[in-house]
Design an enzyme around this catalytic site. Structure first.
Site, PDB file in Angstrom:
ATOM      1  N   LYS A 131      -5.841  56.619 -32.697  1.00  0.00           N
ATOM      2  CA  LYS A 131      -4.557  56.931 -32.041  1.00  0.00           C
ATOM      3  C   LYS A 131      -4.215  55.873 -30.973  1.00  0.00           C
ATOM      4  O   LYS A 131      -3.103  55.356 -30.926  1.00  0.00           O
ATOM      5  CB  LYS A 131      -4.664  58.328 -31.411  1.00  0.00           C
ATOM      6  CG  LYS A 131      -3.582  58.696 -30.434  1.00  0.00           C
ATOM      7  CD  LYS A 131      -2.381  59.307 -31.086  1.00  0.00           C
ATOM      8  CE  LYS A 131      -1.254  59.525 -30.081  1.00  0.00           C
ATOM      9  NZ  LYS A 131      -0.040  59.999 -30.661  1.00  0.00           N
ATOM     10  N   LYS A 175       0.944  56.763 -20.905  1.00  0.00           N
ATOM     11  CA  LYS A 175      -0.335  57.486 -20.932  1.00  0.00           C
ATOM     12  C   LYS A 175      -1.263  56.932 -22.024  1.00  0.00           C
ATOM     13  O   LYS A 175      -2.445  56.661 -21.780  1.00  0.00           O
ATOM     14  CB  LYS A 175      -0.066  58.978 -21.195  1.00  0.00           C
ATOM     15  CG  LYS A 175      -1.327  59.783 -21.433  1.00  0.00           C
ATOM     16  CD  LYS A 175      -1.057  61.163 -22.005  1.00  0.00           C
ATOM     17  CE  LYS A 175      -2.346  61.735 -22.566  1.00  0.00           C
ATOM     18  NZ  LYS A 175      -2.211  63.046 -23.149  1.00  0.00           N
TER      19      LYS A 175
HETATM   20  P1  NAD Z   1       3.558  69.672 -23.025  1.00  0.00           P
HETATM   21  O1  NAD Z   1       3.425  69.352 -21.584  1.00  0.00           O
HETATM   22  O2  NAD Z   1       4.884  70.034 -23.585  1.00  0.00           O
HETATM   23  O3  NAD Z   1       2.547  70.866 -23.402  1.00  0.00           O
HETATM   24  C1  NAD Z   1       1.276  71.029 -22.852  1.00  0.00           C
HETATM   25  C2  NAD Z   1       1.106  72.505 -22.591  1.00  0.00           C
HETATM   26  O4  NAD Z   1      -0.220  72.755 -22.112  1.00  0.00           O
HETATM   27  C3  NAD Z   1       2.059  73.044 -21.499  1.00  0.00           C
HETATM   28  O5  NAD Z   1       2.842  74.103 -22.040  1.00  0.00           O
HETATM   29  C4  NAD Z   1       1.127  73.521 -20.398  1.00  0.00           C
HETATM   30  O6  NAD Z   1       1.608  74.685 -19.725  1.00  0.00           O
HETATM   31  C5  NAD Z   1      -0.123  73.821 -21.202  1.00  0.00           C
HETATM   32  N1  NAD Z   1      -1.325  73.906 -20.398  1.00  0.00           N
HETATM   33  C6  NAD Z   1      -1.680  73.207 -19.283  1.00  0.00           C
HETATM   34  N2  NAD Z   1      -2.877  73.638 -18.832  1.00  0.00           N
HETATM   35  C7  NAD Z   1      -3.278  74.618 -19.669  1.00  0.00           C
HETATM   36  C8  NAD Z   1      -4.420  75.467 -19.733  1.00  0.00           C
HETATM   37  N3  NAD Z   1      -5.395  75.361 -18.835  1.00  0.00           N
HETATM   38  N4  NAD Z   1      -4.509  76.372 -20.722  1.00  0.00           N
HETATM   39  C9  NAD Z   1      -3.532  76.488 -21.650  1.00  0.00           C
HETATM   40  N5  NAD Z   1      -2.421  75.715 -21.649  1.00  0.00           N
HETATM   41  C10 NAD Z   1      -2.301  74.803 -20.665  1.00  0.00           C
HETATM   42  O7  NAD Z   1       2.924  68.414 -23.805  1.00  0.00           O
HETATM   43  P2  NAD Z   1       3.106  68.057 -25.347  1.00  0.00           P
HETATM   44  O8  NAD Z   1       4.261  67.126 -25.520  1.00  0.00           O
HETATM   45  O9  NAD Z   1       3.024  69.307 -26.156  1.00  0.00           O
HETATM   46  O10 NAD Z   1       1.781  67.182 -25.572  1.00  0.00           O
HETATM   47  C11 NAD Z   1       0.512  67.763 -25.743  1.00  0.00           C
HETATM   48  C12 NAD Z   1      -0.455  66.669 -26.143  1.00  0.00           C
HETATM   49  O11 NAD Z   1      -0.004  66.041 -27.335  1.00  0.00           O
HETATM   50  C13 NAD Z   1      -0.600  65.555 -25.099  1.00  0.00           C
HETATM   51  O12 NAD Z   1      -1.943  65.159 -25.046  1.00  0.00           O
HETATM   52  C14 NAD Z   1       0.287  64.447 -25.641  1.00  0.00           C
HETATM   53  O13 NAD Z   1      -0.127  63.160 -25.225  1.00  0.00           O
HETATM   54  C15 NAD Z   1       0.113  64.632 -27.141  1.00  0.00           C
HETATM   55  N6  NAD Z   1       1.225  64.153 -27.970  1.00  0.00           N
HETATM   56  C16 NAD Z   1       2.507  64.418 -27.632  1.00  0.00           C
HETATM   57  C17 NAD Z   1       3.526  63.939 -28.454  1.00  0.00           C
HETATM   58  C18 NAD Z   1       4.983  64.218 -28.131  1.00  0.00           C
HETATM   59  O14 NAD Z   1       5.848  63.579 -28.728  1.00  0.00           O
HETATM   60  N7  NAD Z   1       5.284  65.146 -27.231  1.00  0.00           N
HETATM   61  C19 NAD Z   1       3.237  63.189 -29.607  1.00  0.00           C
HETATM   62  C20 NAD Z   1       1.911  62.967 -29.931  1.00  0.00           C
HETATM   63  C21 NAD Z   1       0.907  63.449 -29.109  1.00  0.00           C
END
Ligand code: NAD
Length: 309
Positions: free
Chosen positions: A175, A250
């Site tokens: 990734k 990030k």
């Molecule tokens: P986001 O911030 O929308 O979602 C993360 C969620 O985790 C939030 O709802 C938050 O409340 C929750 N959270 C935080 N602490 C927690 C805990 N202790 N227990 C349970 N839930 C908890 O982020 P996202 O966009 O969904 O991204 C999530 C992951 O995926 C990240 O690592 C990001 O780098 C990766 N990612 C994101 C994308 C994108 O386009 N958004 C694409 C590929 C990868």
């Protein structure tokens, strides 16, 4: 009875991913501290639990989709209070972490899981929120051979592709290496368009040449940073993401951490990391990573070397 999967982290990615598991017939129990995330997940058929550990009780597999490696370790070990997920999940369960985190954090988290009697894999994704909703994500999986078939079955309702990259940590490695290529190439494409503008070249002319010549790349032909040549690219909607700049910053920071740990010379990657780090906390904060072209366009011209004529 439906097979039970726990889903921890129901945000922009996790919410729609969990919804696709529900659609596929799994009994999905989820946890997220954000009321808004919970509300949307419940609408899609996810049953809410009061904590990550509670969600994991009785589950055959646990999927985590969290912001950082610290979040994953906090949840696994109960570091911020509450019961550790690793103690609540049935022995031998498959823990699938889909978050994008450092390779070393992925290996540490998997090590704790194995110590507690479970199996663990890393399975970060690409495809963004659109892919998460459509169930067409690419999963880059770091897993032992013995776990990959079971992982494929669980990931399939959320996936366009599942690529087994190697042992634990290999998914995260794939990734960040991929996204380092992407970050660097988006800056290269942006610089080329701005230079072309100043040389009197139209965007269409440069696109027509480069998209079928050796400059061809995803940053140009799918996520083109200027409006026009690729109608679906974020540039055509004022750079609404797409793939937001802070996420690119990030991922590049994770790549640099890995480069430091392995003594790898990534000078161009490091420059891209610096540019995206600054952009992501400035005008790029809420914009697609292709909006970096606006920063390239605005950079004051300060030649550092004598111009040869
Ligand atoms: P986001 O911030 O929308 O979602 C993360 C969620 O985790 C939030 O709802 C938050 O409340 C929750 N959270 C935080 N602490 C927690 C805990 N202790 N227990 C349970 N839930 C908890 O982020 P996202 O966009 O969904 O991204 C999530 C992951 O995926 C990240 O690592 C990001 O780098 C990766 N990612 C994101 C994308 C994108 O386009 N958004 C694409 C590929 C990868």
């Amino acid at each position: 009875m439906n097979r039970k999967i726990a889903f921890v982290g129901l945000g922009n990615m996790g919410g729609p991913m969990a919804a696709n598991l529900v659609k596929a017939g799994y009994a999905v129990t989820g946890f997220d501290p954000s009321p808004a995330a919970c509300e949307q997940a419940v609408e899609k058929g996810v049953v809410l639990a009061g904590s990550a550990a509670e969600a994991a009780a009785g589950a055959e597999a646990v999927i985590t989709m969290l912001p950082t490696g610290d979040h994953v370790l906090d949840v696994y070990l109960g570091r911020r209070g509450g019961a550790p997920l690793l103690e609540a999940v049935p022995t031998g369960a498959l823990l699938i972490d889909c978050s994008t985190i450092a390779v070393q954090d992925a290996r540490t988290a998997a090590g704790h899981a194995v110590e507690a009697g479970h199996r663990a894999i890393d399975a970060p994704v690409s495809g963004g929120v659109v892919g998460a909703a459509a169930g067409t994500l690419t999963f880059m999986v770091g897993a032992d051979e013995a776990d990959i078939d079971e992982a494929r079955t669980i990931l399939e309702p959320m996936a366009g592709r599942v690529v087994h990259c190697g042992g634990v940590g290999a998914g995260q490695a794939a990734k960040i290496c991929n996204n380092m290529i992407l970050g660097i190439s988006m800056i290269a494409v942006s610089e080329a368009f701005v230079l072309g503008e100043r040389l009197g070249l139209t965007h269409e002319a440069l696109f027509d040449v480069a998209s079928t010549a050796s400059g061809q790349c995803w940053a140009l032909t799918t996520n083109c940073p200027v409006p026009g040549p690729v109608p679906a690219s974020p540039a055509n909607r004022d750079y609404a993401p797409g793939f937001a700049s802070p996420l690119m910053a990030k991922d590049l920071a994770l790549a640099m951490k890995a480069a430091d740990a392995t003594l790898t010379d990534v000078r161009v990657g490091r420059l891209a990391t610096d540019l995206y780090r600054d952009f992501a906390v400035g005008s790029g904060r809420t914009r697609d990573f292709s909006a970096i072209i606006e920063q390239v366009r605005q950079e004051p011209f300060e030649p550092t070397q004598e111009v040869t004529r």
